[in-house]
Design a protein around this motif. Sequence first.
Motif, PDB file in Angstrom:
ATOM      1  N   LEU A   1      -2.454   8.227   4.462  1.00  0.00           N
ATOM      2  CA  LEU A   1      -2.707   9.247   3.506  1.00  0.00           C
ATOM      3  C   LEU A   1      -2.203   9.205   2.101  1.00  0.00           C
ATOM      4  N   ARG A   2      -1.827   7.900   1.713  1.00  0.00           N
ATOM      5  CA  ARG A   2      -1.363   7.499   0.547  1.00  0.00           C
ATOM      6  C   ARG A   2      -2.245   6.271   0.123  1.00  0.00           C
ATOM      7  N   PHE A   3      -3.479   6.426  -0.019  1.00  0.00           N
ATOM      8  CA  PHE A   3      -4.565   5.566  -0.373  1.00  0.00           C
ATOM      9  C   PHE A   3      -4.113   4.730  -1.684  1.00  0.00           C
ATOM     10  N   PRO A   4      -3.710   5.567  -2.820  1.00  0.00           N
ATOM     11  CA  PRO A   4      -3.479   4.982  -4.088  1.00  0.00           C
ATOM     12  C   PRO A   4      -2.424   3.913  -4.113  1.00  0.00           C
ATOM     13  N   SER A   5      -1.559   4.111  -3.423  1.00  0.00           N
ATOM     14  CA  SER A   5      -0.278   2.832  -3.317  1.00  0.00           C
ATOM     15  C   SER A   5      -0.624   1.869  -2.309  1.00  0.00           C
ATOM     16  N   ALA A   6      -1.612   2.023  -1.401  1.00  0.00           N
ATOM     17  CA  ALA A   6      -1.914   1.106  -0.416  1.00  0.00           C
ATOM     18  C   ALA A   6      -2.307  -0.208  -0.684  1.00  0.00           C
ATOM     19  N   ALA A   7      -3.353  -0.436  -1.953  1.00  0.00           N
ATOM     20  CA  ALA A   7      -3.632  -1.708  -2.408  1.00  0.00           C
ATOM     21  C   ALA A   7      -2.464  -2.411  -2.964  1.00  0.00           C
ATOM     22  N   LYS A   8      -1.442  -1.782  -3.753  1.00  0.00           N
ATOM     23  CA  LYS A   8      -0.136  -2.593  -4.251  1.00  0.00           C
ATOM     24  C   LYS A   8       0.526  -3.048  -3.133  1.00  0.00           C
ATOM     25  N   LEU A   9       0.653  -2.404  -2.167  1.00  0.00           N
ATOM     26  CA  LEU A   9       1.393  -2.883  -1.119  1.00  0.00           C
ATOM     27  C   LEU A   9       0.572  -4.069  -0.295  1.00  0.00           C
ATOM     28  N   LEU A  10      -0.497  -4.061   0.001  1.00  0.00           N
ATOM     29  CA  LEU A  10      -1.461  -4.838   0.442  1.00  0.00           C
ATOM     30  C   LEU A  10      -1.208  -6.326  -0.298  1.00  0.00           C
ATOM     31  N   ASN A  11      -1.327  -6.133  -1.690  1.00  0.00           N
ATOM     32  CA  ASN A  11      -1.285  -7.402  -2.659  1.00  0.00           C
ATOM     33  C   ASN A  11       0.135  -7.997  -2.392  1.00  0.00           C
TER      34      ASN A  11
END
Length: 207
Positions: A43-53
Amino acid sequence: MKKENKHIVLIHGLYMPALIMQYLDKHFRKRGFKTHKFGYNSLRFPSAAKLLNRFVNSRFDEHDQVYFFGHSLGGLLIRHYFQTYQPQFSDTCIITAGTPHNGATIAKFFSSNGLGFIFGSSENILNNGLGDYDIDVPIGVITGTYDAGVGRVMLGKNQGDGTVTIEDANLKGATDTCSLNLNHTALVYSKEVVELSARFIEKKSFN
């Protein structure tokens, strides 16, 4: 030089925990992959890519073979991650299953009826998707055609996997595409999905 290893990062979809990828995890490991389940707040897509990185950088470097499998929203997250961070590996590709690349019709239905809040800050990406594919990383798209799921219940005939329609899931610019007679959830419980994914990783083609 560091010895090359073959890894696959498994990324779940909306409302799901990383544990839902356990079946795929088990069967990819049987095929010799080192598996890594990435969990995130869907439910928090905008921050997920940073966490994946951060997740990727803490485990791999440019000498590793790193492949990415995303179910549903997870496929959009992988694409967004590659677009944003442009990671480099000795070999890589993306495989998506049941991913609404063009936005999800069912999400648009909920949003148009004032219920978009149920998607949190992922509402925009679920409504709009990421459109055509234009980066230099091979991507294989698996779609489901067994029409049984929430989309069928809410919208009537879905012409897709019961949640994501074929029109939602088709990706212009994809390296290869294939369809299976599975519904949305069954895509993460399928040996055929594993076999097709392993083939795409090896040949960058489902054929």
